[in-house]
Enzyme design. Structure first.
Site, PDB file in Angstrom:
ATOM      1  CG  ASN A   1      -0.394  -0.043   2.510  1.00 10.13           C
ATOM      2  OD1 ASN A   1       0.792  -0.338   2.642  1.00 10.13           O
ATOM      3  ND2 ASN A   1      -1.164   0.244   3.532  1.00 10.13           N
ATOM      4  CE1 TYR A   2       1.180   6.138   2.344  1.00  7.81           C
ATOM      5  CE2 TYR A   2       0.181   4.324   3.553  1.00  7.81           C
ATOM      6  CZ  TYR A   2       0.200   5.659   3.187  1.00  7.81           C
ATOM      7  OH  TYR A   2      -0.752   6.521   3.664  1.00  7.81           O
TER       8      TYR A   2
ATOM      9  CE  LYS B   1       9.548 -11.223  -1.305  1.00 10.23           C
ATOM     10  NZ  LYS B   1       8.348 -10.490  -1.728  1.00 10.23           N
TER      11      LYS B   1
ATOM     12  CG  ASP C   1       9.028 -20.068   5.716  1.00 17.13           C
ATOM     13  OD1 ASP C   1       8.506 -18.931   5.902  1.00 17.13           O
ATOM     14  OD2 ASP C   1       8.418 -21.138   5.857  1.00 17.13           O
TER      15      ASP C   1
ATOM     16  CD  GLU D   1       2.565   0.168  10.106  1.00 14.67           C
ATOM     17  OE1 GLU D   1       3.532   0.526   9.427  1.00 14.67           O
ATOM     18  OE2 GLU D   1       1.386   0.438   9.823  1.00 14.67           O
TER      19      GLU D   1
ATOM     20  NE  ARG E   1      -4.147   5.952   5.398  1.00 24.45           N
ATOM     21  CZ  ARG E   1      -4.916   6.417   6.390  1.00 24.45           C
ATOM     22  NH1 ARG E   1      -6.225   6.293   6.346  1.00 24.45           N
ATOM     23  NH2 ARG E   1      -4.363   6.994   7.422  1.00 24.45           N
ATOM     24  CB  CYS E   2      -1.968  -0.514   8.997  1.00 23.44           C
ATOM     25  SG  CYS E   2      -0.805   0.832   9.027  1.00 23.44           S
TER      26      CYS E   2
ATOM     27  CD  GLU F   1      -6.204  -4.504   9.119  1.00 23.32           C
ATOM     28  OE1 GLU F   1      -5.636  -5.614   9.232  1.00 23.32           O
ATOM     29  OE2 GLU F   1      -5.592  -3.430   9.108  1.00 23.32           O
TER      30      GLU F   1
ATOM     31  NE  ARG G   1       3.039   5.434   8.078  1.00 23.37           N
ATOM     32  CZ  ARG G   1       3.772   5.562   6.963  1.00 23.37           C
ATOM     33  NH1 ARG G   1       5.084   5.584   7.028  1.00 23.37           N
ATOM     34  NH2 ARG G   1       3.214   5.651   5.780  1.00 23.37           N
TER      35      ARG G   1
HETATM   36  O1  G3H Z   1      -0.712   1.133   6.179  1.00 22.86           O
HETATM   37  C1  G3H Z   1       0.046   1.459   7.094  1.00 22.86           C
HETATM   38  C2  G3H Z   1       0.681   2.788   7.120  1.00 22.86           C
HETATM   39  O2  G3H Z   1       1.694   2.842   8.088  1.00 22.86           O
HETATM   40  C3  G3H Z   1      -0.329   3.889   7.320  1.00 22.86           C
HETATM   41  O3  G3H Z   1       0.278   5.122   7.167  1.00 22.86           O
HETATM   42  O4  G3H Z   1      -1.328   6.592   8.379  1.00 22.86           O
HETATM   43  O5  G3H Z   1       0.303   7.538   6.765  1.00 22.86           O
HETATM   44  O6  G3H Z   1      -1.617   6.170   5.960  1.00 22.86           O
HETATM   45  P1  G3H Z   1      -0.634   6.411   7.056  1.00 22.86           P
END
Ligand code: G3H
Length: 464
Positions: A141-142, A164, A202, A237, A270-271, A365, A425
């Site tokens: 996602n990023y 990776k 692994d 994370e 996004r987490c 989630e 974040r």
């Molecule tokens: O998806 C996980 C990211 O650490 C979220 O970052 O809050 O800047 O979107 P963000």
């Protein structure tokens, strides 16, 4: 590396072929890690200010290449153009701040005579040194930002990096690594490994040559890594189920805007997305209406053809999962207030009201554009539900009363509480961490550098 097979990377937006990456073998991995180990001594020996100069160049190159990288991000992970561009710029800013921070991390000297029975003939020099070969594993996602936020702190501290990227996003990852090399990082000090997780995953994480693992991704994969590795420090994370707790004295206009942008940007992939709303009954009706007003402003579509807040999810499996959660909520009696439709992997922004605790969407989630509203009778009930989650990344509390904000914030089992803001974040020099199944260790620029270095004490004994 010979006889490599290729993995074809296609766009989640139109299925077009974007390129190929190598499907590396175990012996390729051995070779990469061996080179990384070999270059470690010479990279760490380069004076810090020179390593910083190199990283400055990398930050500048990112800015120079912003259009090219934005385009690749849009095509490879389906991010909307505005978010893609801001990811690249944020990453350049991240690298610059990393450099400034690294220059200001110093060791210390401790005198022996401050401890009972020891006298002034002894002192300790406490220094920070790199750990060695850092394995950086980034999510789809990023692909630029969550890769660089591992790579830059690792490199500035004198570590070498085996990187990776997630397969979706690996073209961006390869491009990012090339930029570090173009800026002057030795090519063996930042190497990309690509391949099938089932074949090399692994082997890579348990390789004796890896000294540190810095991972962002799902809780499932994070837990599997944590079970398999031995005596290797981890920085992780993982998933989240961030709650927005809304008290009766909240400014509901600001609250609704934050909740909608927090829940739906990049389709909720996004987490830190807002993944549930816990609202006190007396303001729930008003809040839901305001959330609906904001949701109606969301644009939906394919970012190849224009700006869109809601974009197709990364793959069919992700979209199927979100649909299962929606079906479960409908069957168990949640009120569908908005959305609920699907076209291919595009899920329309969806709001469920009157979600109850027997529904999967209350706990799981989605990583998609679905927001559940859970109505509660008391603040304690909201805190109790928030804390029953297996996750503990962040929470928001919306209230105009600072005492209420602190009283709730202190009881929440999460890494960070946002008062009157969506969960997120940034800014990137703030500490970022999850508790319970949301992570291990602390990120954020200073914290990441500290995590990827270790303290070495040298004790000097003086004689008359
Ligand atoms: O998806 C996980 C990211 O650490 C979220 O970052 O809050 O800047 O979107 P963000």
């Amino acid at each position: 590396m010979e006889n490599e097979q290729l993995i074809t990377i296609t766009s989640p937006l139109d299925g077009s072929v974007l390129g190929n990456v190598n499907a590396m073998s175990k012996s390729d991995i051995d070779e990469v890690i061996q080179k990384s180990k070999k270059v470690f001594d010479s990279w760490r020996a380069i004076p810090l200010n020179e390593r910083c100069e190199i990283l400055y160049k990398a930050a500048n190159l990112l800015v120079t290449r912003v259009d090219e990288l934005t385009d690749l991000l849009v095509k490879e992970v389906g991010k909307d153009k505005k978010s893609a561009k801001s990811e690249v710029i944020r990453t350049a800013d991240f690298i610059r701040f990393t450099i400034e921070t690294a220059k200001n991390i110093h060791g210390e000297s401790i005198n022996g005579d401050s401890f009972a029975g020891y006298y002034s003939n002894k002192f300790a020099l406490v220094e920070r040194e790199p750990i060695g070969v850092v394995l950086a594993i980034s999510p789809f996602n990023y692909p630029i930002n969550l890769a660089a936020s591992k790579i830059a702190p690792a490199l500035v501290a004198g570590n070498t990096v085996v990187f990776k990227p997630a397969t979706m996003g690996s073209l961006c990852g390869v491009r990012l690594a090339e930029i570090f090399v173009e800026a002057g990082v030795p090519s063996d000090a930042i190497q990309v490994v690509t391949g099938k997780g089932s074949e090399i995953g692994d082997y890579l994480i348990t390789h004796k040559g890896i000294n540190f693992i810095n991972f962002t991704g799902s809780t499932e994969v994070g837990q599997s890594i944590a079970k398999k590795v031995q005596m290797v420090p981890l920085l992780m994370e993982l998933g989240g189920k961030d709650a927005a707790i809304v008290l009766p004295d909240a400014n509901l206009e600001i609250t609704a805007k934050n909740i909608v942008s927090g829940a739906f940007s990049y389709s909720g992939q996004r987490c830190t997305a807002v993944k549930r709303v816990l609202v006190l009954e007396e303001v729930a009706d008003q809040l839901v209406e305001k959330i609906l007003d904001q949701m109606k402003k969301l644009t939906v579509g394919n970012p190849l053809y224009g700006e869109a807040d809601i974009v197709p999810l990364i793959n069919k499996k992700a979209a199927d999962f979100v649909c299962d959660l929606m079906e479960d909520a409908k069957e168990k009696g949640a009120t569908l207030r908005y959305g609920g439709e699907r076209e291919g992997n595009l899920i329309y922004p969806t709001l469920f009201d009157h979600v109850t605790l027997d529904m999967r969407v209350a706990w799981e989630e989605p990583f998609g554009p679905v927001l559940p509203i859970i109505r509660v009778k008391t603040v304690d009930e909201a805190i109790d539900i928030a804390n029953k989650s297996e996750y503990g990344l962040q929470s928001s509390v919306f209230t105009e009363n600072i005492n209420n904000a602190f009283n709730v914030a202190r009881k929440l089992e999460v890494g960070m509480v946002q008062v009157n803001n969506k969960t997120e974040r940034g800014p990137d020099h703030f500490p970022f961490m999850g508790v319970k199944n949301s992570g291990i260790g602390v990120q954020g620029i200073r914290y990441s550098i500290e995590a990827m270095t270790r303290i070495k004490g040298i004790v000097v004994n003086l004689y008359d």
